[in-house]
Design a protein around this motif. Structure first.
Motif, PDB file in Angstrom:
ATOM      1  N   MET A 180       0.838  -1.171   0.000  1.00  0.00           N
ATOM      2  CA  MET A 180       0.000   0.000   0.000  1.00  0.00           C
ATOM      3  C   MET A 180       0.889   1.242   0.000  1.00  0.00           C
ATOM      4  SD  MET A 180      -2.938   1.074   2.728  1.00  0.00           S
ATOM      5  CE  MET A 180      -4.239   0.023   2.175  1.00  0.00           C
ATOM      6  N   ASN A 181       0.442   2.271  -0.663  1.00  0.00           N
ATOM      7  CA  ASN A 181       1.194   3.503  -0.757  1.00  0.00           C
ATOM      8  C   ASN A 181       1.345   4.132   0.625  1.00  0.00           C
ATOM      9  OD1 ASN A 181       2.465   5.768  -1.645  1.00  0.00           O
ATOM     10  ND2 ASN A 181       0.796   6.472  -2.958  1.00  0.00           N
ATOM     11  N   ASN A 182       2.514   4.742   0.880  1.00  0.00           N
ATOM     12  CA  ASN A 182       2.805   5.300   2.192  1.00  0.00           C
ATOM     13  C   ASN A 182       1.851   6.428   2.566  1.00  0.00           C
ATOM     14  OD1 ASN A 182       4.350   4.794   4.374  1.00  0.00           O
ATOM     15  ND2 ASN A 182       6.121   5.964   3.697  1.00  0.00           N
ATOM     16  N   SER A 183       1.509   7.280   1.617  1.00  0.00           N
ATOM     17  CA  SER A 183       0.608   8.391   1.928  1.00  0.00           C
ATOM     18  C   SER A 183      -0.814   7.895   2.202  1.00  0.00           C
ATOM     19  CB  SER A 183       0.604   9.411   0.797  1.00  0.00           C
ATOM     20  OG  SER A 183       0.115   8.820  -0.389  1.00  0.00           O
ATOM     21  N   LEU A 184      -1.196   6.788   1.574  1.00  0.00           N
ATOM     22  CA  LEU A 184      -2.517   6.229   1.847  1.00  0.00           C
ATOM     23  C   LEU A 184      -2.590   5.601   3.231  1.00  0.00           C
ATOM     24  CD1 LEU A 184      -3.518   4.576  -1.545  1.00  0.00           C
ATOM     25  CD2 LEU A 184      -4.433   6.635  -0.514  1.00  0.00           C
ATOM     26  N   GLN A 208      -1.103   6.677   5.908  1.00  0.00           N
ATOM     27  CA  GLN A 208      -1.258   7.743   6.897  1.00  0.00           C
ATOM     28  C   GLN A 208      -2.673   8.289   6.926  1.00  0.00           C
ATOM     29  OE1 GLN A 208       1.770  10.606   6.087  1.00  0.00           O
ATOM     30  NE2 GLN A 208       3.400   9.336   6.933  1.00  0.00           N
ATOM     31  N   LEU A 209      -3.385   8.173   5.827  1.00  0.00           N
ATOM     32  CA  LEU A 209      -4.751   8.692   5.776  1.00  0.00           C
ATOM     33  C   LEU A 209      -5.767   7.768   6.436  1.00  0.00           C
ATOM     34  CD1 LEU A 209      -4.883  10.225   2.195  1.00  0.00           C
ATOM     35  CD2 LEU A 209      -4.619  11.391   4.379  1.00  0.00           C
ATOM     36  N   ILE A 210      -5.390   6.542   6.738  1.00  0.00           N
ATOM     37  CA  ILE A 210      -6.320   5.612   7.377  1.00  0.00           C
ATOM     38  C   ILE A 210      -6.715   6.119   8.758  1.00  0.00           C
ATOM     39  CG2 ILE A 210      -6.530   3.284   8.338  1.00  0.00           C
ATOM     40  CD1 ILE A 210      -4.837   2.296   6.004  1.00  0.00           C
ATOM     41  N   GLY A 211      -5.739   6.611   9.508  1.00  0.00           N
ATOM     42  CA  GLY A 211      -6.030   7.140  10.832  1.00  0.00           C
ATOM     43  C   GLY A 211      -6.942   8.352  10.780  1.00  0.00           C
ATOM     44  N   LEU A 227     -10.457   7.304  10.003  1.00  0.00           N
ATOM     45  CA  LEU A 227     -11.153   6.763  11.165  1.00  0.00           C
ATOM     46  C   LEU A 227     -11.631   7.877  12.099  1.00  0.00           C
ATOM     47  CD1 LEU A 227      -9.110   3.587  12.143  1.00  0.00           C
ATOM     48  CD2 LEU A 227     -11.484   3.694  11.427  1.00  0.00           C
ATOM     49  N   VAL A 228     -10.829   8.902  12.284  1.00  0.00           N
ATOM     50  CA  VAL A 228     -11.245  10.026  13.122  1.00  0.00           C
ATOM     51  C   VAL A 228     -12.476  10.709  12.519  1.00  0.00           C
ATOM     52  CG1 VAL A 228     -10.567  12.301  13.970  1.00  0.00           C
ATOM     53  CG2 VAL A 228      -8.962  10.404  14.092  1.00  0.00           C
ATOM     54  N   MET A 229     -12.432  10.920  11.216  1.00  0.00           N
ATOM     55  CA  MET A 229     -13.569  11.563  10.555  1.00  0.00           C
ATOM     56  C   MET A 229     -14.809  10.672  10.578  1.00  0.00           C
ATOM     57  SD  MET A 229     -11.736  13.600   7.464  1.00  0.00           S
ATOM     58  CE  MET A 229     -13.201  14.516   7.066  1.00  0.00           C
ATOM     59  N   ALA A 230     -14.621   9.360  10.421  1.00  0.00           N
ATOM     60  CA  ALA A 230     -15.754   8.436  10.476  1.00  0.00           C
ATOM     61  C   ALA A 230     -16.379   8.421  11.864  1.00  0.00           C
ATOM     62  CB  ALA A 230     -15.304   7.034  10.079  1.00  0.00           C
ATOM     63  N   GLY A 231     -15.535   8.462  12.900  1.00  0.00           N
ATOM     64  CA  GLY A 231     -16.053   8.505  14.264  1.00  0.00           C
ATOM     65  C   GLY A 231     -16.824   9.783  14.531  1.00  0.00           C
ATOM     66  N   HIS A 259      -2.994   6.986  13.518  1.00  0.00           N
ATOM     67  CA  HIS A 259      -2.375   8.068  12.746  1.00  0.00           C
ATOM     68  C   HIS A 259      -1.002   8.432  13.319  1.00  0.00           C
ATOM     69  CE1 HIS A 259      -1.943  11.624  10.325  1.00  0.00           C
ATOM     70  NE2 HIS A 259      -1.774  12.353  11.424  1.00  0.00           N
ATOM     71  N   VAL A 260      -0.918   8.525  14.634  1.00  0.00           N
ATOM     72  CA  VAL A 260       0.359   8.875  15.262  1.00  0.00           C
ATOM     73  C   VAL A 260       1.392   7.777  15.022  1.00  0.00           C
ATOM     74  CG1 VAL A 260       1.498   9.236  17.490  1.00  0.00           C
ATOM     75  CG2 VAL A 260      -0.643  10.410  16.976  1.00  0.00           C
ATOM     76  N   LYS A 261       0.996   6.519  15.175  1.00  0.00           N
ATOM     77  CA  LYS A 261       1.933   5.405  14.951  1.00  0.00           C
ATOM     78  C   LYS A 261       2.429   5.368  13.511  1.00  0.00           C
ATOM     79  CE  LYS A 261       1.296   1.801  18.226  1.00  0.00           C
ATOM     80  NZ  LYS A 261       0.942   0.406  18.431  1.00  0.00           N
ATOM     81  N   LEU A 262       1.520   5.514  12.564  1.00  0.00           N
ATOM     82  CA  LEU A 262       1.925   5.445  11.159  1.00  0.00           C
ATOM     83  C   LEU A 262       2.768   6.661  10.763  1.00  0.00           C
ATOM     84  CD1 LEU A 262      -1.334   4.069   9.500  1.00  0.00           C
ATOM     85  CD2 LEU A 262       0.829   2.882   9.858  1.00  0.00           C
ATOM     86  N   THR A 263       2.482   7.805  11.339  1.00  0.00           N
ATOM     87  CA  THR A 263       3.272   8.982  11.028  1.00  0.00           C
ATOM     88  C   THR A 263       4.672   8.861  11.595  1.00  0.00           C
ATOM     89  OG1 THR A 263       1.283  10.349  11.036  1.00  0.00           O
ATOM     90  CG2 THR A 263       3.377  11.490  11.229  1.00  0.00           C
TER      91      THR A 263
END
Length: 60
Positions: free
Chosen positions: A1-5, A7-10, A13-17, A50-54
């Motif tokens: 998976m692309n690195n920038s994608l 980072q957007l998972i976190g 999830l915040v926006m979905a919550g 997000h913090v872990k992946l960043t």
């Protein structure tokens, strides 16, 4: 998976919550603590992810 994608998972999830909490408020599900806890749990997981992946993506 692309690195920038990754980072957007976190962020997604915040926006979905947050969207889940907004929908729960509009529908009137606020009398149940389970619904509210589920929304905040999704947000917390998104922030942690997000913090872990960043941090793992940066080169020190």
């Amino acid at each position: 998976m692309n690195n920038s994608l990754k980072q957007l998972i976190g962020v997604a999830l915040v926006m979905a919550g947050a969207l889940f909490l907004i929908v729960a408020y509009l529908v009137g599900w606020t009398s149940s603590n389970l619904v509210l806890l589920l929304g905040i749990l999704i947000i917390i997981i998104g922030v942690i992810l997000h913090v872990k992946l960043t941090k793992s993506g940066e080169k020190y």
